[in-house]
Enzyme design. Structure first.
Site, PDB file in Angstrom:
ATOM      1  CG  HIS A   1     -10.130 -14.385   2.344  1.00 54.81           C
ATOM      2  ND1 HIS A   1     -10.675 -13.896   3.509  1.00 54.81           N
ATOM      3  CD2 HIS A   1      -9.574 -13.308   1.721  1.00 54.81           C
ATOM      4  CE1 HIS A   1     -10.453 -12.593   3.590  1.00 54.81           C
ATOM      5  NE2 HIS A   1      -9.796 -12.206   2.519  1.00 54.81           N
TER       6      HIS A   1
ATOM      7  CB  SER B   1     -11.147  -9.492   1.610  1.00 56.99           C
ATOM      8  OG  SER B   1      -9.975  -9.378   2.349  1.00 56.99           O
TER       9      SER B   1
ATOM     10  CG  ASP C   1     -10.827 -16.415   5.650  1.00 56.20           C
ATOM     11  OD1 ASP C   1      -9.599 -16.185   5.679  1.00 56.20           O
ATOM     12  OD2 ASP C   1     -11.671 -15.580   5.278  1.00 56.20           O
TER      13      ASP C   1
END
Lengths: 479, 479
Positions: B444, B158, B419
């Site tokens: 994710h 991320s 995601d």
């Protein structure tokens, strides 16, 4: 005190009185511009200052097809670099490039806090290579809005060449390639022999002026060292060296030594094959001229005689016009003008570049690099600790240049065989995406100077390599 | 006000209440350390703060031959990333790597000004990606003195993946290669469709739960939009949604909408195939479970009925344990705790990541990205102007990813097909020195999680690619 003078005279080789004193000139073809730039690029909502740059677009307007040539200004008023980098303009005229010369913050008239820029630690602390690089990225991003999609070639000589190389390393999305001329990016703690610079100066004098030339100079320094703490010589030294100042302390004798040192080291850097006006007004082949004087010494045991001719040699640097009636010892030593202050701050913080001498491999005297003394003097002057590992942390620094540069690309490192700043520079190709070479007979960024009749053949070839390399970076082929 | 809530709920998708609340845990095998790091890396002589990191060296001690795995902490207490990146430790045990998890400044307990870190603009202004990267470079340089010559692999998921990618771009001399999992480095002004994120959330629900699932959700939002400015519904909405708070204003209805929005968008990000405890304690396949509830709606015209099942779906996210007696609407909305503040500041300065919705290509409502409103809210909250061009200036940003990344190397970009942060991520290889792919069934940074029995086949293969790519970066071959 002894040491502080050396700080400026040796370490500050890049810098010299007057670099900031150029008046704002009208330079034919160029327009002087200002851009508002954040004083601190690394924090939000910084106040701004006015950064100067020169731009010319007339070559580009002919075909609207050329690249942007972007000179990364170094430690002086930008006019000086415009006037001493004629090849950039010359090549721009051939390839229809836009030319930009950006002034380095805290030099010339690009002062973040005006005349107070050096007055407090909080004012001066924004003077660093990474802030300067951010200035250039900011200006380029602004220019690219108008000149969308044009490839950018960054240029620079000396510290400007270091900036050009780092610019490409850190901002490859903005810069297609960089011409880094005489750029000692490895002249830092742990990766340079501090004595190498002065060793090259000495070799240069030997090669150009014959081994007798450095031998006489070394002898002069041996006498000066011997007389330095013997006040019975001071009055005579004043006469022998025709100093404007009185010689009354050992520090004054040390000033004579530095006056000579500066002359010979700067001569070694600017030993161009044509008359020049870079650091001083100089004739062509000034080291030959200086050694021509110096080697007229016939009796090395006659110190007055040795001093006379060595001083004549130094005056090729200081007084080629013959108009000065006495020798100003403090000419190249900081007088508190802004240009010197700027370089001194850089040299005391991010750009601590070790330099020493031993009087054996070089023609000077014994004064090895002393990091601790240097640090404590910097602390005293600026209240700042020297960031000895700055270059290592931000740009990479290692004895193994190939390893450190393994991921760098599209940087051309050129050096001159006469230039003492070969010390700490990249002299050989270390990966297929870099270009590096030494030009026989070239000196400190000779190749950036306007082409002239007497240019050494390898400087002429070097400029062809620059042109072809830029073509290759932009087009993938050489036309 | 309306907009400010959306700021946190949509833009702050990365961030969530509790990220900073993890207590300092003893993590088996790891030692918690502190290092003194300059608060401002970009000015000389900065004061320092204590940055936390976890390190384990026992795998390495077996053979003393492995690399350093360095996790670039993102917006939360570092324990959370240690506990949710099991594959890094798993692989380290196979290749005898040292493992380091560094905490991002202004998160967890790495607070430059302690509890006052967010209290003044002068305290918070050192929170930025480039300061965090400098922290990591500083820590790595320190560690490399003890572990000299070991190659470093940077990791991150991320925002941490963005940092890992940028770390390699800016510090290639320190980082041999980076694993950037689910890293939306192009989710910025001008290079992302602001609606794409929510479009992917919706597609995800449709693929996993059938097209009826987003259809019911969209219907629920249409009812809520219709009731939002009609106070006669407010009391009933309180009952239907079993809210802990009273519903007495249109803003409260908007809070219900955001409560639902947060549930579905976070579920879309954390739809893992095994039970997890990342943002919330979640069962395996939570979107399937949520849609299993939602698609039990039989009469779309009965809004009470629609609300009941949609709320049940949302509670797969908020209340999988079934222990909460009412629904806390403000659960994921900033309560002023430090974790939220940290991300909110980043999102308002350097990391302004456009996000909007239209209720047509997504299952939410009409609220397009409004840069001006966003900027003015940020200015009000932080006194800072949004740096919309930050990523473009520092790291490169263009619709043409291939062009921007043409000089990047040794970065692996992995994404999951489920995601929503595929939006703005690098999904395809753009040059031979990069690796990029999308794992079918992954979500994710699924690949960074500890391997488990139910892992989708392409996540399993992805981990093999990671292992082989690291081998290749370090050794030039794959064993």
């Amino acid at each position: 005190m002894k040491w502080l003078i050396l700080l400026v005279s040796i370490i500050g080789c890049f810098s010299i009185r007057g670099l900031n004193k150029a008046s704002v000139e009208s330079i034919p073809g160029y327009t002087l511009m200002n851009i508002s730039v954040p004083i601190d690029h690394y924090a939000p909502n910084s106040p701004t200052f006015q950064m100067r740059y020169y731009i010319r677009t007339d070559y580009y307007q002919q075909t609207k097809s050329g690249p942007i040539f972007f000179y990364c200004g170094n430690e002086g008023a930008i006019e000086m670099f415009v006037n001493n980098s004629g090849y950039i303009d010359f090549l721009a005229s051939q390839v229809d490039a836009i030319v930009v010369f950006a002034e380095h913050r805290y030099f010339g008239q690009s002062m973040p806090f005006g005349s107070a820029s050096f007055q407090t630690p909080n004012n001066v602390k924004y003077l660093s290579p990474h802030q300067a690089l951010a200035d250039y990225a900011y200006l380029l991003t602004y220019l690219k809005r108008e000149y969308y999609g044009l490839p950018v070639i960054a240029w620079g000589g000396s510290y400007g060449g270091m900036l050009a190389a780092w610019f490409r390393m850190k901002f490859p999305h903005l810069v297609a390639g960089s011409i880094a001329s005489s750029a000692p990016i490895f002249h830092f703690n742990g990766t340079v022999d501090p004595n190498e610079f002065n060793q090259i100066v000495t070799q240069h004098f030997s090669e150009v002026g014959g081994p007798g030339c450095p031998a006489v100079i070394r002898t002069a320094f041996q006498y000066l060292e011997a007389m330095r703490y013997n006040s019975s010589y001071y009055y005579n030294l004043e006469q022998w060296f025709n100093t404007c100042e009185e010689i009354i302390t050992s520090d004054d004798v040390y000033s004579i030594m530095n006056w000579l040192y500066n002359a010979f080291s700067y001569l070694a850097m600017t030993d161009y094959t044509s008359p020049s006006n870079f650091l001083q007004v100089l004739p062509a082949y000034p080291v030959s001229l200086a050694c021509g004087n110096i080697t007229q010494v016939v009796d090395l045991t006659d110190y007055a005689h040795v001093f006379e001719y060595v001083a004549k040699g130094a005056n090729v640097y200081y007084n080629s016009s013959g108009t000065q009636m006495c020798n100003e010892l403090n000419l190249t030593i900081s007088e508190g003008n802004l240009g010197d202050e700027g370089w001194d701050f850089l040299a005391c913080t991010t750009l601590s570049m070790p330099s020493g001498m031993n009087g054996v491999t070089d023609m000077f005297w014994y004064e090895p690099w002393d990091q601790l003394a240097y640090d404590s003097s910097c602390l005293q002057t600026w209240g700042e600790a020297t960031q000895v590992n700055y270059a290592a942390l931000w740009y990479g620094n290692s004895l193994n240049q190939t390893y450190i540069l393994r991921h760098a690309s599209n940087i051309l490192f050129s050096s001159g065989s006469l230039d003492p700043w070969q010390s700490g520079s990249v002299l050989m190709n270390s990966n297929p995406n870099l270009v590096a070479y030494v030009m026989e007979g070239g000196d400190h960024h000779s190749d950036l100077r306007m082409p002239a009749l007497n240019d050494p053949p390898e400087v002429v070839s070097g400029r062809v390599i620059i042109k072809q390399t830029i073509q290759y970076w932009i087009n993938g082929t050489i036309s």
